[in-house]
Each structure stands twice: as structure tokens, then as C-alpha cells.
Design an enzyme around this catalytic site. Structure first.
Site, short mmCIF file in Angstrom:
data_model
loop_
_atom_site.label_atom_id
_atom_site.label_comp_id
_atom_site.label_asym_id
_atom_site.label_seq_id
_atom_site.Cartn_x
_atom_site.Cartn_y
_atom_site.Cartn_z
N GLU A 142 0.83 -1.29 -0.05
CA GLU A 142 -0.06 -0.09 -0.04
C GLU A 142 0.91 1.47 0.04
OE1 GLU A 142 -2.99 0.11 2.97
OE2 GLU A 142 -3.59 -2.16 2.64
N GLY A 245 1.69 -3.95 10.78
CA GLY A 245 0.29 -3.76 10.93
C GLY A 245 0.04 -4.23 9.51
N CYS A 248 -1.95 -7.45 5.74
CA CYS A 248 -1.28 -8.94 5.05
C CYS A 248 -0.46 -9.47 6.42
CB CYS A 248 -0.50 -8.50 4.11
SG CYS A 248 -1.59 -8.02 2.47
N LYS A 309 0.84 2.37 8.32
CA LYS A 309 2.02 3.10 7.75
C LYS A 309 1.64 4.43 7.15
CE LYS A 309 2.11 0.58 3.47
NZ LYS A 309 3.05 -0.13 2.36
C1 UDX Z 1 2.64 -6.00 2.52
C2 UDX Z 1 3.81 -6.66 1.77
O1 UDX Z 1 4.94 -5.90 1.55
C3 UDX Z 1 3.23 -6.85 0.27
O2 UDX Z 1 4.11 -7.60 -0.61
C4 UDX Z 1 2.03 -7.67 0.29
O3 UDX Z 1 1.33 -8.05 -0.79
C5 UDX Z 1 0.92 -7.23 1.34
O4 UDX Z 1 1.59 -6.87 2.54
P1 UDX Z 1 1.88 -3.67 3.10
O5 UDX Z 1 0.80 -4.20 4.04
O6 UDX Z 1 1.29 -2.64 2.35
O7 UDX Z 1 2.45 -4.74 2.06
O8 UDX Z 1 2.87 -2.85 3.98
P2 UDX Z 1 4.41 -2.90 4.09
O9 UDX Z 1 4.95 -1.72 3.39
O10 UDX Z 1 4.93 -4.29 3.69
O11 UDX Z 1 4.47 -2.67 5.63
C6 UDX Z 1 4.02 -3.90 6.50
C7 UDX Z 1 4.08 -3.18 7.91
O12 UDX Z 1 5.60 -3.41 8.47
C8 UDX Z 1 3.70 -1.78 8.42
O13 UDX Z 1 3.09 -1.78 9.47
C9 UDX Z 1 5.17 -0.92 8.36
O14 UDX Z 1 4.92 0.19 9.17
C10 UDX Z 1 5.90 -2.19 8.90
N1 UDX Z 1 7.50 -1.77 8.30
C11 UDX Z 1 7.70 -2.08 7.21
C12 UDX Z 1 8.48 -1.43 9.26
O15 UDX Z 1 8.01 -1.30 10.70
N2 UDX Z 1 9.73 -1.23 8.93
C13 UDX Z 1 10.11 -1.57 7.84
O16 UDX Z 1 11.36 -1.39 7.44
C14 UDX Z 1 9.03 -2.05 6.76
#
Ligand code: UDX
Length: 405
Positions: A142, A245, A248, A309
Site C-alpha cells: 500500500e 500491521g 497482510c 503506515k
Molecule cells: C505487505 C507486503 O509488503 C506486500 O508484498 C504484500 O502483498 C502485502 O503486505 P503492506 O501491508 O502494504 O504490504 O505494507 P508494508 O509496506 O509491507 O509494511 C508492513 C508493515 O511493516 C507496516 O506496518 C510497516 O510500517 C512495517 N514496516 C515495514 C516497518 O516497521 N519497518 C520496515 O522497514 C518496513
């Protein structure tokens, strides 16, 4: 070529619009009339940067409907409906129902499952329905969903029907991304193993951050940078934060763990990542309890950011919301501000600017990395900066998580 898409939620609407941008005619079907109406009027059901503009630009190639009969003339139909958790297990009814409905109107269609489903699901469905099913998981984040769909790192296509695989490969050839052609089960497994690995990476750096807090002159951001320059590690998903969070990671890690248990195997690394993620919230709450021992029932905590996020209005499984609930259960008063979240929360004061929220709070937790929180001027307040938005300075009231020195 005309392509069908069933399910017009986050991924479904982005996929439809991206396919139209690539030149395909798309017919999108959803049982939710309000979504169909909104999309037909050029309004995406969710906020995603660039999506509205691309939807409006490609309106001629896009049709949205609640009528499955519209799919009777389409060869290739994506299934992009939710696969939530129910009692800790994956709930497949939406996928099953969609495949049955497609079969009623077009039993010769090639069904392409983009929904996240556990290994073995497509094969079971093929046996049950007699339909040809190709697995084509998405890896869409996202906030950058359009780019991730138009220019993915890789396209994974699983199936046992050569002709069907070739057709799905053709759809995605425009991306010029590497294509992995494999079995349905491998494709399904790649999705869970990838998401879980990223969740492990996030928990890993968060746990290293806890350690850095205890070691003078240690800063987890520098440590992460130093690690990430190693090509074998890579810099991504090493950003310290409030924990993962979203729609996914939490659900997919749970489903994967329970899938393994049913096979008498344990995914202990992923289980640990989930428990580290839970402890992220406990850590913040106990820091605040230590700081405000005697006045906790009147202490107002300002939570900045409610989405899981930045760059999304999505609050599903948001760690910020879990933090709010936990603070309320401990008797704290909670103030909050988020520039985008559309969420109704009982018993909290929602402000319309970060300044107001800060002014009315005794302590601040920066929970989401919204760019506007960068270097906020917060004077004389206890601050827990979970997203490392503030510059390091010597203010003794500033508790920058992941830094101690
Ligand atoms: C995720 C996957 O990345 C994607 O490939 C899948 O298809 C769906 O789930 P998304 O849920 O949009 O995508 O979020 P993502 O950007 O992956 O972040 C997931 C969570 O991890 C968020 O809460 C984000 O804040 C946290 N995060 C991510 C961190 O705390 N640190 C990081 O370095 C990366």
C-alpha cells in the site's frame, strides 16, 4: 484482450486500473454495489497515491458491475477477494464462492487466483470445481501499489496447464519483470514465505533496536544502514518502528503458522517475529507507566498517526490502534491525530492537527511515519518516537526508541 477481475477492494481496484493502463479492457465485478458505483464514477474505494488519476485516465477501458454474467465472454478472470483469519485459520469462503459463481457463467474461463491462499488451495479448488486455476500472487505494498503492479520485482505464475500459464504470462509481459513459472503450490508458498520473511526482518531490527537502547552510543539506524549495505542482507525492511500491521503481515503470518502446525511442523522463527511484534506495544506502555507512575489516570497521551503506515488511510491491524486500546485499558486518557485515517474510536479525543494534539497531551507517541511529523517542534513533553522522525538532540525528555546515548 478483455480481462475479468472479481473483487474490487484494495488490490482488485489497483490491479484493474493498472491492467487498463497497460492497454487491456477490464471488466471488474464486485457484490458491493457502492464500490461498483464509486469506481464507475471515477472514485476509488480506498486512498492510494495516483490511483484516482489513473482510473479517470483509463475510464474507457474499464467497466465495473455487480453482474457476474458480464464475465461470460471473458477468457481470463482474476480472483482478488479477501482471505481473512477466522479462529486463527484462513477463511476461504469468499474465494470458493467466487470460483463457483464464475463456473456458473463461464465454465471454460481460466481462473487466476491473486488472493493470498495457502499451498494446496488452488489444487483443491481445481479438483472440486473442474476449473483451470492459475496461481498468481501479488506483492503489492500500500502506498506504492501502482508501481508495484506495473513494475513488480518478479511475477510468479503457478499452474499445471501449459496453455493457461502462457496466457497469464502474456498478460504480465508488459512489466518486463522476471517471470517465475512453477507449480500452484510453489506460487502459493512463495507468497507466504516472502511476507513472513519481511515480517521477520521488521521484528529482527526492532529487537536489535531494544538492545541498542541499552548500549551507550549505539543507534539502530546506523546499525541498520551498516547491515543493509551488505547485498546479502539488503537495506529494505530494516526500519525500526512500532511493529508491523496492515491487512497482510499479521493475518498471513498467523495463517502460515497454523498451516505448518497442521502439518506437524513449527515455524518458530515466524512465531518469534509475531511475539516480538506484540511486545512492541507493551514496551511503549511500560515506558509510559514508568514515567507517569502516580498520575496515570489523568495523564493524557497523544498518539500521532493511526494508520498502519504512512501514505494510506488504512487502519487495519494498525499497531497504533492496538497501542490506543492498550493505553485506555491501563487508564490513560488518549488523544490522537492522523492526517488520513477514517476511523471511529470510542473514548479518545481526536484532534484535527498535530499541534492541537501535542498541546493537549502530557506525553507524545509518534506511531506512524507521516512526513508531516518530521522534526515536529515538541517542547517540554515526554516523547516516544517510534518511527525515528525527530532529530537526535539532548532534550532529556525525548525518548527516541532505538537510541540511547
Ligand atoms: C505487505 C507486503 O509488503 C506486500 O508484498 C504484500 O502483498 C502485502 O503486505 P503492506 O501491508 O502494504 O504490504 O505494507 P508494508 O509496506 O509491507 O509494511 C508492513 C508493515 O511493516 C507496516 O506496518 C510497516 O510500517 C512495517 N514496516 C515495514 C516497518 O516497521 N519497518 C520496515 O522497514 C518496513
Amino acid at each position: 484482450m478483455k480481462i475479468g477481475v472479481v473483487g474490487l477492494g484494495y488490490i482488485g481496484s489497483v490491479t484493474s486500473v493498472a491492467l487498463a493502463e497497460a492497454g487491456y479492457e477490464v471488466i471488474g465485478v464486485d457484490i458491493d454495489e457502492s464500490k461498483v458505483k464509486a469506481l464507475s464514477a471515477g472514485e476509488p474505494p480506498i486512498y492510494e497515491p495516483g490511483l484516482k488519476e489513473m482510473l479517470v485516465k483509463n475510464v474507457k477501458r474499464l467497466e465495473f458491475s455487480v453482474d457476474y454474467n458480464k464475465l461470460s465472454e471473458v477468457d481470463l478472470i482474476f480472483v482478488i477477494v479477501p482471505t481473512p483469519n477466522k479462529d486463527g485459520k484462513i477463511y476461504l469462503k469468499y474465494v470458493d464462492d467466487v470460483v463457483e459463481n464464475i463456473k456458473k457463467v463461464n465454465k471454460n474461463a481460466i481462473v487466476i487466483i491473486k488472493s493470498t491462499v495457502l499451498p494446496g488451495t488452488a489444487s483443491n479448488l481445481m479438483q472440486k470445481t473442474g476449473m483451470i486455476i492459475v496461481s498468481n500472487p501479488e506483492f503489492t505494498k500500500e502506498g506504492s501499489a501502482i508501481d508495484d503492479t506495473l513494475k513488480p520485482d518478479r511475477v510468479v505464475i503457478g499452474g499445471n496447464n501449459k496453455n493457461a500459464i502462457e496466457k497469464v504470462k502474456k498478460i504480465w509481459e508488459f512489466t518486463k519483470s522476471p517471470i517465475i513459472e512453477t507449480t500452484n503450490e510453489n506460487a502459493e508458498m512463495i507468497k507466504y514465505a516472502s511476507n513472513s520473511f519481511l515480517a521477520v526482518k521488521v521484528s529482527y531490527i526492532n529487537e536489535i533496536a531494544n538492545l541498542c537502547e541499552k548500549v551507550p552510543n549505539c543507534d539502530v539506524e546506523v546499525v541498520a544502514r551498516g547491515m543493509g549495505l551488505d547485498k546479502r542482507i539488503a537495506p529494505y525492511f530494516l526500519k525500526v518502528g512500532i511493529g508491523f500491521g496492515g491487512s497482510c503481515f499479521p493475518k498471513d503470518t498467523m495463517a502460515f503458522i497454523s498451516f505448518a502446525r497442521d502439518l506437524n511442523e513449527s515455524l518458530s522463527i515466524i512465531e518469534s517475529a509475531v511475539s516480538v511484534n506484540k511486545s512492541r506495544i507493551l514496551r511503549i506502555v511500560s515506558l509510559l507507566e514508568d514515567k507517569f507512575k502516580d498520575v496515570e489516570t489523568t495523564t493524557k497521551i497523544g498518539v500521532l498517526g493511526l494508520t498502519f503506515k504512512a501514505n494510506t488511510d488504512d487502519t487495519r491491524e494498525s499497531q497504533s490502534i492496538k497501542l490506543v486500546e492498550s493505553l485506555l485499558s491501563k487508564g490513560f486518557k488518549v488523544n490522537a491525530y492522523d492526517p488520513m485515517a477514517k476511523v471511529k474510536l470510542d473514548n479518545i479525543n481526536l484532534f484535527s492537527s498535530s499541534e492541537e494534539c501535542i498541546d493537549n497531551s502530557d506525553a507524545i507517541v509518534i506511531a506512524t511515519e507521516w512526513p508531516e511529523f518530521k522534526d515536529l517542534n515538541i517542547k517540554n513533553k515526554f516523547v516516544i518516537d517510534m518511527r525515528r522522525m525527530l532529530s537526535l538532540n539532548s532534550d532529556p525528555n525525548l525518548k527516541i526508541v532505538g537510541y540511547y546515548g
